[in-house]
Design an enzyme around this catalytic site. Sequence first.
Site, PDB file in Angstrom:
ATOM      1  N   LYS A  50      36.380  48.336  45.910  1.00  0.00           N
ATOM      2  CA  LYS A  50      36.034  48.718  47.278  1.00  0.00           C
ATOM      3  C   LYS A  50      36.672  47.739  48.240  1.00  0.00           C
ATOM      4  CE  LYS A  50      33.213  51.826  49.167  1.00  0.00           C
ATOM      5  NZ  LYS A  50      32.857  53.099  48.511  1.00  0.00           N
TER       6      LYS A  50
HETATM    7  N1  GLU Z   1      34.619  56.292  49.411  1.00  0.00           N
HETATM    8  C1  GLU Z   1      34.290  57.324  48.477  1.00  0.00           C
HETATM    9  C2  GLU Z   1      33.184  56.873  47.554  1.00  0.00           C
HETATM   10  O1  GLU Z   1      32.422  56.002  47.866  1.00  0.00           O
HETATM   11  C3  GLU Z   1      35.518  57.851  47.766  1.00  0.00           C
HETATM   12  C4  GLU Z   1      36.230  56.879  46.916  1.00  0.00           C
HETATM   13  C5  GLU Z   1      37.540  57.425  46.368  1.00  0.00           C
HETATM   14  O2  GLU Z   1      37.838  58.598  46.584  1.00  0.00           O
HETATM   15  O3  GLU Z   1      38.251  56.648  45.743  1.00  0.00           O
HETATM   16  O4  GLU Z   1      32.984  57.450  46.519  1.00  0.00           O
END
Ligand code: GLU
Length: 431
Positions: free
Chosen positions: A105
Amino acid sequence: MTPKKPYQNFLNNLRKAAKTIKLSPEALQRLEEPEMVHEFEVSFELDNHKKKTVPGYRVEHNSARGPYKGGIRFHPEADLDEVKALAALMSLKCGVVNIPLGGGKGGITVDPKELSRSELERMSREYFRIGTEKGIFGVDRDVPAPDVYTNPQVMAWMLDEHEKVLGYKSPGVITGKPLELGGSLGRNYATSQGGFYILMKYLQASGKKPEETTIALQGFGNAGAYFAQIAHKAGMKIVAASDSKGGIKRAKGYFESKKLNEFKKESGSLRGNFCDGDNCDLEKMRREDVETVSNEELLQLDVDVLVLAALDGVVHKDNAKKIRAKAILELANGPVTLEADEILEKENVDVLPDILANAGGVTVSYFEWVQNRSGDVWEEDVVIQKLKKVMQNSFDDLMKIKEEHDVSYRQAAFILGMERIVRAMELRGVI
Ligand code: GLU
């Protein structure tokens, strides 16, 4: 409200799940800490030519199953603790839906609403330039995506910056891109569609028909609005919906999703269509059969399912007892706190957790990455059929664990994700 402590919450859930399956201390230790934490300063020029410097992060939690995967958020309250927790949850999420990716993240502590479009572009590019030059981002290493307050345009700038540094094209380095730059059909509503498939499986397991299911929806951004559309089409009854400005509910009956979109479009917020501050147009409300509710009141409505598609921490220890819904679907990340989880479990409210309920987003991100790597472009119905299968299989896998260990949906999801990551670590010989 109690201060947020997302990483501690993650650890508590992780340790509880580890205890249930008697995980070895060595394996647990591996999951307790991220593999890498990158912290750097992002400096960019403001329109008035002054320089602004903001803290940027990328946390890489676990890559035993594949490249790190997870969004980047721009938020004034984003900090390392939060990004660490969200990275770890991404590892578990990818494990739950059984896609060959790890968890990561990213974030910048900034209020993007205070930036002009060109400032936002310069900041996004700088963040990704640093991440690329440091060797963090790469199609087979760490693949970001949108998260809170980032969108396909931001992904496009980041991709462009990455390719400028590399000197060649590499569209699979980031997902959630615009279609013109290699984005996948279906990605924009994948989170909502995936959540819907989970809810359908849950209703089926509880012997309930969609047409008999009433819903209160908190959050009417991308995920909330798409969810309303999909749920309404399936016959579910949306009796109330809210956004950051407050909510509306039907005095009798339920909302057509089209109607909600119209309300939102007309004045920028659902409640704003009827009220200017405390000054409400009662005649219009009567005509449209609408009553206003606060966000807090919406959470406490007597409905079958409460869908949380807004922010984290909205159901906490002080309001959990007042929830009357029979089930909660977490479309946002972390909307129910750890303390609230315990209260809801005692009150027999089922919580369909984020790492299952909103995993449709990362699943279609994975499909986007596969398409980019192969140079193929899939039709929308292919994407959605594949998504359906992934979500349904994950629900079935989770139910087996839930029954075997007699635990909550969240704990079952933790165990499922954890077992898959641990197996990959064992196969690699790292534990
Ligand atoms: N931000 C989204 C999540 O928390 C998508 C992450 C992604 O598609 O890599 O799942």
